[in-house]
Design a protein around this motif. Sequence first.
Motif, PDB file in Angstrom:
ATOM      1  N   LEU A 151      27.362  44.999  39.357  1.00  0.00           N
ATOM      2  CA  LEU A 151      28.359  45.417  40.344  1.00  0.00           C
ATOM      3  C   LEU A 151      27.797  46.467  41.296  1.00  0.00           C
ATOM      4  N   ARG A 207      35.471  42.474  45.536  1.00  0.00           N
ATOM      5  CA  ARG A 207      35.719  41.075  45.879  1.00  0.00           C
ATOM      6  C   ARG A 207      35.470  40.179  44.669  1.00  0.00           C
ATOM      7  N   LEU A 208      34.393  40.443  43.927  1.00  0.00           N
ATOM      8  CA  LEU A 208      34.112  39.677  42.711  1.00  0.00           C
ATOM      9  C   LEU A 208      35.204  39.916  41.673  1.00  0.00           C
ATOM     10  N   MET A 261      26.059  44.972  44.343  1.00  0.00           N
ATOM     11  CA  MET A 261      26.834  44.114  45.239  1.00  0.00           C
ATOM     12  C   MET A 261      27.396  44.934  46.395  1.00  0.00           C
ATOM     13  N   LEU A 264      37.682  37.104  40.150  1.00  0.00           N
ATOM     14  CA  LEU A 264      37.746  36.777  38.720  1.00  0.00           C
ATOM     15  C   LEU A 264      39.160  36.932  38.177  1.00  0.00           C
ATOM     16  N   PRO A 298      31.796  44.854  45.363  1.00  0.00           N
ATOM     17  CA  PRO A 298      32.085  44.464  43.967  1.00  0.00           C
ATOM     18  C   PRO A 298      33.562  44.167  43.737  1.00  0.00           C
ATOM     19  N   ALA A 311      28.581  28.504  42.068  1.00  0.00           N
ATOM     20  CA  ALA A 311      29.499  29.386  41.338  1.00  0.00           C
ATOM     21  C   ALA A 311      29.476  29.084  39.847  1.00  0.00           C
TER      22      ALA A 311
END
Length: 151
Positions: A113, A121-122, A116, A126, A119, A11
């Motif tokens: 994005l 979830r990201l 993915m 964040l 997206p 990560a």
Amino acid sequence: MTPSTQPSLRAVRVLARLQRMLEFADAGLTIPQYRMLVVLSEGGERSARLAQRLAVRKPTLTALADGLIAAGYAERASEPGDRRIVRLQLTDAGRAALARADESYLAALAPLLSRMADPDRLVDGLIDAGDALDACLPARVPAQSPVESAR
């Protein structure tokens, strides 16, 4: 498990790559300038509080503020009733520069994005990370922040 397969380490490495992706975006601002304009967009701040929120030392903040003021993106304003207190405020030109940078950064992230599976979830992760930073950073600002030592 090897160090390169540890989820936290992976990560960190992805975050470093994401930062680099944003640095290459044609935002018209450096990442530190962008961060300062974002904080100023939430309301004028005294320099001590601003340095704390950005996790930088006051000399770094002063240099950054001077550059934004010279560009017409920020201004120093006296506190009503106490002219000794000076706050930094965003100007109309600063709001426009911030909006352009926001658009540029969003455009830079769009291809990522779109590749993915989830997206959101990201994005949600964040946002959670940002909330955690807000909760822990002001309580502990090091003598020299990781941001400054990475420059």
